[in-house]
Design a protein around this motif. Structure first.
Motif, PDB file in Angstrom:
ATOM      1  N   UNK A  83      16.240  -0.979  11.403  1.00 28.49           N
ATOM      2  CA  UNK A  83      15.362  -2.037  10.897  1.00 28.49           C
ATOM      3  C   UNK A  83      15.167  -1.908   9.397  1.00 28.49           C
ATOM      4  N   UNK A  84      16.285  -1.754   8.667  1.00 24.16           N
ATOM      5  CA  UNK A  84      16.167  -1.620   7.214  1.00 24.16           C
ATOM      6  C   UNK A  84      15.616  -2.888   6.567  1.00 24.16           C
ATOM      7  N   UNK A  85      15.975  -4.036   7.108  1.00 20.97           N
ATOM      8  CA  UNK A  85      15.422  -5.278   6.564  1.00 20.97           C
ATOM      9  C   UNK A  85      13.906  -5.304   6.731  1.00 20.97           C
ATOM     10  N   UNK A  86      13.434  -4.865   7.914  1.00 22.90           N
ATOM     11  CA  UNK A  86      11.986  -4.818   8.135  1.00 22.90           C
ATOM     12  C   UNK A  86      11.338  -3.803   7.207  1.00 22.90           C
ATOM     13  N   UNK A  87      12.055  -2.687   6.941  1.00 15.96           N
ATOM     14  CA  UNK A  87      11.511  -1.663   6.040  1.00 15.96           C
ATOM     15  C   UNK A  87      11.386  -2.205   4.619  1.00 15.96           C
ATOM     16  N   UNK A  88      12.419  -2.933   4.181  1.00 23.11           N
ATOM     17  CA  UNK A  88      12.355  -3.521   2.844  1.00 23.11           C
ATOM     18  C   UNK A  88      11.271  -4.584   2.763  1.00 23.11           C
ATOM     19  N   UNK A  89      11.112  -5.345   3.838  1.00 21.08           N
ATOM     20  CA  UNK A  89      10.051  -6.359   3.848  1.00 21.08           C
ATOM     21  C   UNK A  89       8.679  -5.696   3.798  1.00 21.08           C
ATOM     22  N   UNK A  90       8.549  -4.527   4.451  1.00 21.12           N
ATOM     23  CA  UNK A  90       7.278  -3.805   4.409  1.00 21.12           C
ATOM     24  C   UNK A  90       6.992  -3.297   3.005  1.00 21.12           C
ATOM     25  N   UNK A  91       8.018  -2.816   2.297  1.00 20.98           N
ATOM     26  CA  UNK A  91       7.837  -2.360   0.919  1.00 20.98           C
ATOM     27  C   UNK A  91       7.420  -3.515   0.009  1.00 20.98           C
ATOM     28  N   UNK A  92       8.061  -4.671   0.209  1.00 24.17           N
ATOM     29  CA  UNK A  92       7.711  -5.837  -0.610  1.00 24.17           C
ATOM     30  C   UNK A  92       6.274  -6.273  -0.340  1.00 24.17           C
ATOM     31  N   UNK A  93       5.874  -6.258   0.935  1.00 20.04           N
ATOM     32  CA  UNK A  93       4.509  -6.649   1.277  1.00 20.04           C
ATOM     33  C   UNK A  93       3.508  -5.667   0.701  1.00 20.04           C
ATOM     34  N   UNK A  94       3.877  -4.372   0.686  1.00 22.80           N
ATOM     35  CA  UNK A  94       2.982  -3.367   0.114  1.00 22.80           C
ATOM     36  C   UNK A  94       2.804  -3.588  -1.389  1.00 22.80           C
ATOM     37  N   UNK A  95       3.908  -3.947  -2.080  1.00 22.79           N
ATOM     38  CA  UNK A  95       3.828  -4.209  -3.519  1.00 22.79           C
ATOM     39  C   UNK A  95       2.959  -5.440  -3.791  1.00 22.79           C
ATOM     40  N   UNK A  96       3.132  -6.485  -2.988  1.00 23.03           N
ATOM     41  CA  UNK A  96       2.311  -7.689  -3.164  1.00 23.03           C
ATOM     42  C   UNK A  96       0.838  -7.379  -2.904  1.00 23.03           C
ATOM     43  N   UNK A  97       0.591  -6.500  -1.962  1.00 17.85           N
ATOM     44  CA  UNK A  97      -0.789  -6.115  -1.665  1.00 17.85           C
ATOM     45  C   UNK A  97      -1.427  -5.405  -2.867  1.00 17.85           C
ATOM     46  N   UNK A  98      -0.676  -4.495  -3.475  1.00 17.82           N
ATOM     47  CA  UNK A  98      -1.217  -3.758  -4.625  1.00 17.82           C
ATOM     48  C   UNK A  98      -1.513  -4.691  -5.795  1.00 17.82           C
ATOM     49  N   UNK A  99      -0.611  -5.641  -6.034  1.00 18.23           N
ATOM     50  CA  UNK A  99      -0.828  -6.599  -7.122  1.00 18.23           C
ATOM     51  C   UNK A  99      -2.052  -7.465  -6.840  1.00 18.23           C
ATOM     52  N   UNK A 100      -2.163  -7.945  -5.585  1.00 21.89           N
ATOM     53  CA  UNK A 100      -3.298  -8.801  -5.240  1.00 21.89           C
ATOM     54  C   UNK A 100      -4.616  -8.036  -5.312  1.00 21.89           C
ATOM     55  N   UNK A 101      -4.578  -6.750  -4.927  1.00 24.25           N
ATOM     56  CA  UNK A 101      -5.793  -5.934  -4.999  1.00 24.25           C
ATOM     57  C   UNK A 101      -6.254  -5.761  -6.443  1.00 24.25           C
ATOM     58  N   UNK A 102      -5.327  -5.430  -7.349  1.00 25.22           N
ATOM     59  CA  UNK A 102      -5.678  -5.262  -8.766  1.00 25.22           C
ATOM     60  C   UNK A 102      -6.187  -6.576  -9.361  1.00 25.22           C
ATOM     61  N   UNK A 103      -5.550  -7.668  -8.962  1.00 28.93           N
ATOM     62  CA  UNK A 103      -5.973  -8.968  -9.483  1.00 28.93           C
ATOM     63  C   UNK A 103      -7.378  -9.323  -9.016  1.00 28.93           C
ATOM     64  N   UNK A 124      -8.752 -15.415  -5.996  1.00 31.22           N
ATOM     65  CA  UNK A 124      -8.211 -14.056  -6.043  1.00 31.22           C
ATOM     66  C   UNK A 124      -8.506 -13.311  -4.739  1.00 31.22           C
ATOM     67  N   UNK A 125      -9.697 -13.552  -4.170  1.00 33.10           N
ATOM     68  CA  UNK A 125     -10.055 -12.916  -2.894  1.00 33.10           C
ATOM     69  C   UNK A 125      -9.160 -13.422  -1.770  1.00 33.10           C
ATOM     70  N   UNK A 126      -8.878 -14.711  -1.743  1.00 33.95           N
ATOM     71  CA  UNK A 126      -8.009 -15.272  -0.708  1.00 33.95           C
ATOM     72  C   UNK A 126      -6.595 -14.709  -0.818  1.00 33.95           C
ATOM     73  N   UNK A 127      -6.094 -14.590  -2.041  1.00 32.00           N
ATOM     74  CA  UNK A 127      -4.759 -14.011  -2.238  1.00 32.00           C
ATOM     75  C   UNK A 127      -4.715 -12.551  -1.773  1.00 32.00           C
ATOM     76  N   UNK A 128      -5.792 -11.822  -2.028  1.00 30.95           N
ATOM     77  CA  UNK A 128      -5.864 -10.422  -1.616  1.00 30.95           C
ATOM     78  C   UNK A 128      -5.883 -10.307  -0.088  1.00 30.95           C
ATOM     79  N   UNK A 129      -6.648 -11.164   0.571  1.00 32.88           N
ATOM     80  CA  UNK A 129      -6.711 -11.137   2.044  1.00 32.88           C
ATOM     81  C   UNK A 129      -5.355 -11.489   2.650  1.00 32.88           C
ATOM     82  N   UNK A 130      -4.667 -12.487   2.079  1.00 31.60           N
ATOM     83  CA  UNK A 130      -3.345 -12.875   2.591  1.00 31.60           C
ATOM     84  C   UNK A 130      -2.339 -11.749   2.414  1.00 31.60           C
ATOM     85  N   UNK A 131      -2.404 -11.075   1.269  1.00 33.38           N
ATOM     86  CA  UNK A 131      -1.485  -9.958   1.026  1.00 33.38           C
ATOM     87  C   UNK A 131      -1.758  -8.809   1.988  1.00 33.38           C
ATOM     88  N   UNK A 132      -3.029  -8.564   2.297  1.00 39.12           N
ATOM     89  CA  UNK A 132      -3.379  -7.500   3.247  1.00 39.12           C
ATOM     90  C   UNK A 132      -2.842  -7.825   4.641  1.00 39.12           C
TER      91      UNK A 132
END
Length: 328
Positions: A83-103, A124-132
């Motif tokens: 499931x490397x595609x799923x692993x890469x998607x998880x990494x991308x989602x984690x990066x988006x989460x960190x950006x949304x949290x800082x924002x 900004x709160x809605x974007x953070x919740x969606x990223x989470x």
């Protein structure tokens, strides 16, 4: 053909009457006795508790740990999927989460200093919740690459091999619990009136050579519009030899009556002609043609004509035929 077959039966009967039974043969004395009135219905064994495990992520099957017939416990590893595609998607989602949290944190600070509006903070709160939420979903998808048994049981079928490409929804394993089995029979609608009061049934397994008493009989309240049959579920006791998909024959008990019967194993059949060997008072053997009715009881057939109460029927026709041949 019928006249030829009947002539052959009568010729054999006349010839065999003159043969004396040299060795003792297994015989029964037929008489009227109470038997269960039944009607048979073909059925298929199925598991009461059965599950099919499907793939939830796309990927190639890397490793297979279980096979059909294997007993597994809940939580046992069955298969691993690449499931490397799923692993890469998880990494991308984690990066988006960190950006949304800082924002979101930045907007909180700016709002406290009155540099941004409440609407900007809410965005900004809605974007953070969606990223989470995306982060959690991606992490769950990654965990689905490891296939484990959801319950204890036996693997009935493995649907994928190592190297196969698994897609979401593709079946991988079928697991069932062997301690809870039932058979489902199809009953014609004209039989339903008689089935309403049926609570007893015997289940025959021709391949196993076994009969078992059903523990429960349930007529389902639906009928198939195309075939006009209803399904009847019959619960089985513990039967280690039975497996889902096996053929069985259910004999539903509808009443009792006095009948003259013979064991089915004692009957010789040649086309439409049926006969049994009868042992006469002087131990000679006579081949007697019969007119038979329906199967009754357990492994018995009703005799409509050809025998009378008190006749002794040989239950091993092969042995009787051998004695006749040796006497000749």
């Amino acid at each position: 053909m019928k006249s030829i077959a009947r002539s052959l039966i009568f010729a054999l009967a006349l010839a065999s009457t003159a043969i004396m039974a040299a060795d003792p043969l297994p015989v029964i004395t037929v008489k009227l006795h109470p038997v269960d009135l039944t009607f048979p219905a073909e059925s298929v064994v199925e598991a009461v508790q059965q599950t099919t495990i499907g793939a939830q992520v796309a990927g190639r099957v890397l490793e297979v740990r279980a096979d059909a017939g294997q007993r597994v416990s809940k939580g046992d590893l069955l298969m691993r999927i690449d499931a490397r595609e799923a692993s890469e998607a998880a990494r991308a989602a984690d990066a988006q989460y960190n950006v949304a949290k800082l924002n979101y944190e930045r907007h909180q600070q700016l709002k406290a200093q009155k540099f941004v509006s409440q609407a900007a903070l809410d965005k900004a709160k809605a974007d953070f919740d969606a990223a989470a939420a995306n982060r959690g979903a991606a992490g769950a998808s990654q965990s689905h690459a490891t296939i484990v048994a959801p319950m204890a049981g036996i693997v009935a079928r493995r649907h994928a091999e190592a190297g196969d490409m698994a897609m979401p929804g593709t079946p991988l394993f079928t697991i069932y619990q062997p301690g809870s089995l039932r058979v489902t029979a199809s009953v014609p609608q004209y039989r339903l009136a008689a089935m309403r009061g049926v609570t007893t049934a015997r289940v025959e397994f021709p391949e196993l050579g076994k009969w078992v008493e059903a523990t429960a009989v349930q007529v389902l309240p639906t009928a198939d519009a195309a075939t006009h049959v209803s399904q009847v579920r019959v619960t089985l006791p513990a039967l280690p030899d039975a497996t889902p998909g096996m053929f069985a024959r259910v004999h539903f008990v509808t009443g009792r009556a006095d009948k003259l019967t013979v064991p089915a194993s004692a009957v010789l059949r040649r086309g439409e002609v049926a006969a049994v060997y009868v042992q006469l008072p002087d131990n000679r053997l006579s081949l007697r043609q019969l007119r038979l009715g329906e199967a009754v009881g357990q492994g018995e057939i009703e005799v409509l004509a050809g025998l009378a109460a008190g006749d002794k029927v040989v239950t091993d026709p092969v042995k009787a035929a051998i004695q006749i041949q040796s006497g000749k």
